[in-house]
Design a protein around this motif. Structure first.
Motif, mmCIF file in Angstrom:
data_model
loop_
_atom_site.group_PDB
_atom_site.id
_atom_site.type_symbol
_atom_site.label_atom_id
_atom_site.label_comp_id
_atom_site.label_asym_id
_atom_site.label_seq_id
_atom_site.Cartn_x
_atom_site.Cartn_y
_atom_site.Cartn_z
ATOM 1 N N MET A 75 -32.211 34.230 9.086
ATOM 2 C CA MET A 75 -31.609 35.536 9.338
ATOM 3 C C MET A 75 -31.428 36.294 8.025
ATOM 4 S SD MET A 75 -28.294 36.161 11.743
ATOM 5 C CE MET A 75 -27.147 36.725 10.516
ATOM 6 N N LEU A 76 -31.736 37.577 8.044
ATOM 7 C CA LEU A 76 -31.596 38.373 6.827
ATOM 8 C C LEU A 76 -30.137 38.745 6.594
ATOM 9 C CD1 LEU A 76 -34.626 40.846 6.973
ATOM 10 C CD2 LEU A 76 -34.376 38.756 5.621
ATOM 11 N N ALA A 77 -29.755 38.712 5.325
ATOM 12 C CA ALA A 77 -28.376 39.086 4.974
ATOM 13 C C ALA A 77 -28.227 40.607 5.065
ATOM 14 C CB ALA A 77 -28.079 38.603 3.560
ATOM 15 N N PRO A 78 -27.007 41.078 5.321
ATOM 16 C CA PRO A 78 -26.782 42.530 5.308
ATOM 17 C C PRO A 78 -27.117 43.109 3.931
ATOM 18 C CG PRO A 78 -24.845 41.368 6.124
ATOM 19 C CD PRO A 78 -25.790 40.329 5.614
ATOM 20 N N VAL A 79 -27.492 44.375 3.922
ATOM 21 C CA VAL A 79 -27.856 45.070 2.691
ATOM 22 C C VAL A 79 -26.586 45.554 1.982
ATOM 23 C CG1 VAL A 79 -28.727 47.355 2.021
ATOM 24 C CG2 VAL A 79 -30.160 45.801 3.378
ATOM 25 N N ILE A 80 -26.596 45.489 0.648
ATOM 26 C CA ILE A 80 -25.446 45.967 -0.127
ATOM 27 C C ILE A 80 -25.860 47.176 -0.964
ATOM 28 C CG2 ILE A 80 -23.686 45.339 -1.838
ATOM 29 C CD1 ILE A 80 -23.687 43.624 0.785
ATOM 30 N N ALA A 132 -25.519 47.290 6.768
ATOM 31 C CA ALA A 132 -25.289 47.583 5.346
ATOM 32 C C ALA A 132 -23.818 47.775 5.037
ATOM 33 C CB ALA A 132 -26.060 48.847 4.956
ATOM 34 N N TYR A 133 -23.445 47.337 3.843
ATOM 35 C CA TYR A 133 -22.116 47.609 3.303
ATOM 36 C C TYR A 133 -22.277 48.606 2.161
ATOM 37 C CZ TYR A 133 -20.206 43.617 5.806
ATOM 38 O OH TYR A 133 -19.804 42.751 6.775
ATOM 39 N N VAL A 136 -37.271 34.429 -7.624
ATOM 40 C CA VAL A 136 -36.989 33.908 -6.278
ATOM 41 C C VAL A 136 -37.544 34.921 -5.271
ATOM 42 C CG1 VAL A 136 -34.889 32.690 -7.012
ATOM 43 C CG2 VAL A 136 -34.711 35.015 -6.135
ATOM 44 N N SER A 137 -37.488 34.604 -3.986
ATOM 45 C CA SER A 137 -38.023 35.537 -3.000
ATOM 46 C C SER A 137 -37.004 36.648 -2.731
ATOM 47 C CB SER A 137 -38.316 34.785 -1.697
ATOM 48 O OG SER A 137 -37.083 34.488 -1.060
ATOM 49 N N PRO A 138 -37.475 37.822 -2.270
ATOM 50 C CA PRO A 138 -36.533 38.891 -1.930
ATOM 51 C C PRO A 138 -35.484 38.438 -0.913
ATOM 52 C CG PRO A 138 -38.765 39.771 -2.014
ATOM 53 C CD PRO A 138 -38.890 38.277 -2.173
ATOM 54 N N ASN A 139 -35.857 37.564 0.020
ATOM 55 C CA ASN A 139 -34.878 37.064 0.987
ATOM 56 C C ASN A 139 -33.767 36.266 0.318
ATOM 57 O OD1 ASN A 139 -36.075 38.211 3.121
ATOM 58 N ND2 ASN A 139 -36.898 36.311 4.011
ATOM 59 N N GLU A 140 -34.183 35.445 -0.659
ATOM 60 C CA GLU A 140 -33.170 34.685 -1.400
ATOM 61 C C GLU A 140 -32.249 35.624 -2.162
ATOM 62 O OE1 GLU A 140 -34.523 30.809 -3.422
ATOM 63 O OE2 GLU A 140 -36.387 31.780 -2.798
ATOM 64 N N VAL A 141 -32.830 36.693 -2.728
ATOM 65 C CA VAL A 141 -32.012 37.691 -3.423
ATOM 66 C C VAL A 141 -30.978 38.258 -2.447
ATOM 67 C CG1 VAL A 141 -32.001 39.980 -4.485
ATOM 68 C CG2 VAL A 141 -33.759 38.329 -5.117
ATOM 69 N N GLY A 142 -31.442 38.582 -1.247
ATOM 70 C CA GLY A 142 -30.535 39.129 -0.231
ATOM 71 C C GLY A 142 -29.335 38.218 -0.011
ATOM 72 N N GLY A 143 -29.593 36.922 0.082
ATOM 73 C CA GLY A 143 -28.516 35.954 0.294
ATOM 74 C C GLY A 143 -27.572 35.890 -0.902
ATOM 75 N N SER A 165 -22.341 37.290 -3.428
ATOM 76 C CA SER A 165 -21.568 37.879 -4.529
ATOM 77 C C SER A 165 -20.701 39.015 -4.004
ATOM 78 C CB SER A 165 -22.499 38.432 -5.607
ATOM 79 O OG SER A 165 -23.361 37.433 -6.057
ATOM 80 N N PHE A 166 -21.282 39.823 -3.125
ATOM 81 C CA PHE A 166 -20.525 40.933 -2.547
ATOM 82 C C PHE A 166 -19.271 40.418 -1.840
ATOM 83 C CE2 PHE A 166 -19.608 43.115 1.453
ATOM 84 C CZ PHE A 166 -19.138 44.324 0.956
ATOM 85 N N LYS A 167 -19.424 39.325 -1.098
ATOM 86 C CA LYS A 167 -18.264 38.802 -0.350
ATOM 87 C C LYS A 167 -17.151 38.359 -1.294
ATOM 88 C CE LYS A 167 -20.611 36.082 2.429
ATOM 89 N NZ LYS A 167 -20.958 35.118 3.479
ATOM 90 N N VAL A 168 -17.552 37.800 -2.446
ATOM 91 C CA VAL A 168 -16.547 37.411 -3.443
ATOM 92 C C VAL A 168 -15.785 38.649 -3.914
ATOM 93 C CG1 VAL A 168 -16.208 36.476 -5.761
ATOM 94 C CG2 VAL A 168 -17.844 35.394 -4.210
ATOM 95 N N LEU A 169 -16.533 39.689 -4.204
ATOM 96 C CA LEU A 169 -15.911 40.915 -4.707
ATOM 97 C C LEU A 169 -15.061 41.595 -3.632
ATOM 98 C CD1 LEU A 169 -16.116 42.024 -7.503
ATOM 99 C CD2 LEU A 169 -17.982 43.495 -6.775
#
Ligand code: MN
Length: 254
Positions: free
Chosen positions: A1-6, A30-31, A227-234, A239-243
């Motif tokens: 599953m793709l992560a939401p966009v930040i 998206a957030y 890394v792959s763009p999908n991995e970047v998404g994750g 990181s966004f969730k931490v912030l």
């Protein structure tokens, strides 16, 4: 599953059709951090986000207009308790703004002192041609919260210093364009880097980026981190969730 966009730095209120774009955001996974350039704009801009909990509105005073808006600092202080996010703030050392350097530093120092007094904020920071001075001022306000350097364009040594003092980063599609930016991106910590559009000012091949259009930023990070763009998404989403879980006055917790 793709992560939401930040999209962690977007000027929703400066598009010609913000309401329509906000409706479009509802259909995006998206957030968005909606930054402002004046304290006066904050109330109206935060109203745009009503009914969409994935849009947060940051209270800002842009360095390029700091000299014209000194009189809005009391309003900044009055509004600060209403948001956990500050931005866009910082310094701009470009020739056309350098003449107002004194006002710029006064405003930036004031804002960081206010954030400290308020037990910390997440702060989206502009540092064009002024990275060394931005870092120096951030170091004078170690308890102001979490600085997120947006569209970082300093040197490798400045980037290393920024990482050292705890800065985060938000990377836009333009970072893909030059070899120099790609090298910078590759140095950015995988657990402290987010993506952004800086719309409506940022363009891609003449197309004005809409909120959440950060695809090329993911590509830049994928290249830089190998890394792959999908991995970047994750990674970016984690990181966004931490912030986003940053508690005023408390440490960041993963
Ligand atoms: Mn901006």
């Amino acid at each position: 599953m793709l992560a939401p966009v930040i999209d962690f730095h977007c000027h929703l209120d400066l598009y010609s059709n913000p309401e329509q774009l906000v409706r479009r955001c509802k259909n995006l996974d998206a957030y968005i951090l909606s930054v402002t350039t004046t304290p006066k704009a904050w109330r109206g801009t935060s109203r745009l986000a009503l009914g969409n909990s994935r849009i947060r509105t940051a209270l800002g005073l842009h360095p390029q207009i700091a000299h014209q808006r000194l009189n809005e600092l009391p309003l900044f202080d009055a509004l600060l308790p209403e948001t956990r996010y500050v931005g866009e703030v910082g310094l701009d050392g470009s020739p056309e703004f350098k003449s107002h350097w004194q006002e710029q530093t006064k405003v930036f120092n004031h804002i960081l002192a206010a954030a400290t007094q308020a037990n910390g904020r997440v702060i989206s920071v502009h540092s064009r041609r002024a990275v060394a001075d931005v870092l120096k001022i951030l170091e004078c306000h170690p308890d102001a919260g979490v600085p997120v350097l947006h569209w970082f364009s300093g040197t490798k040594a400045e980037l290393a210093r920024a990482i050292d003092i705890g800065c985060w980063f938000s990377v836009g599609p333009a970072m893909l364009l030059s070899k120099r930016s790609r090298e910078l991106v590759s140095m950015m910590p995988r657990d402290r880097t987010l993506t952004e559009t800086d719309g409506p000012f940022a363009e891609e091949h003449g197309h004005q980026l809409k909120p959440g259009e950060v695809g090329r930023a993911y590509e830049a990070l994928a290249l830089g981190w190998n890394v792959s763009p999908n991995e970047v998404g994750g990674l970016v989403y984690s990181s966004f969730k931490v912030l986003a879980s940053y508690q005023v006055g408390g440490p960041l917790e993963a």
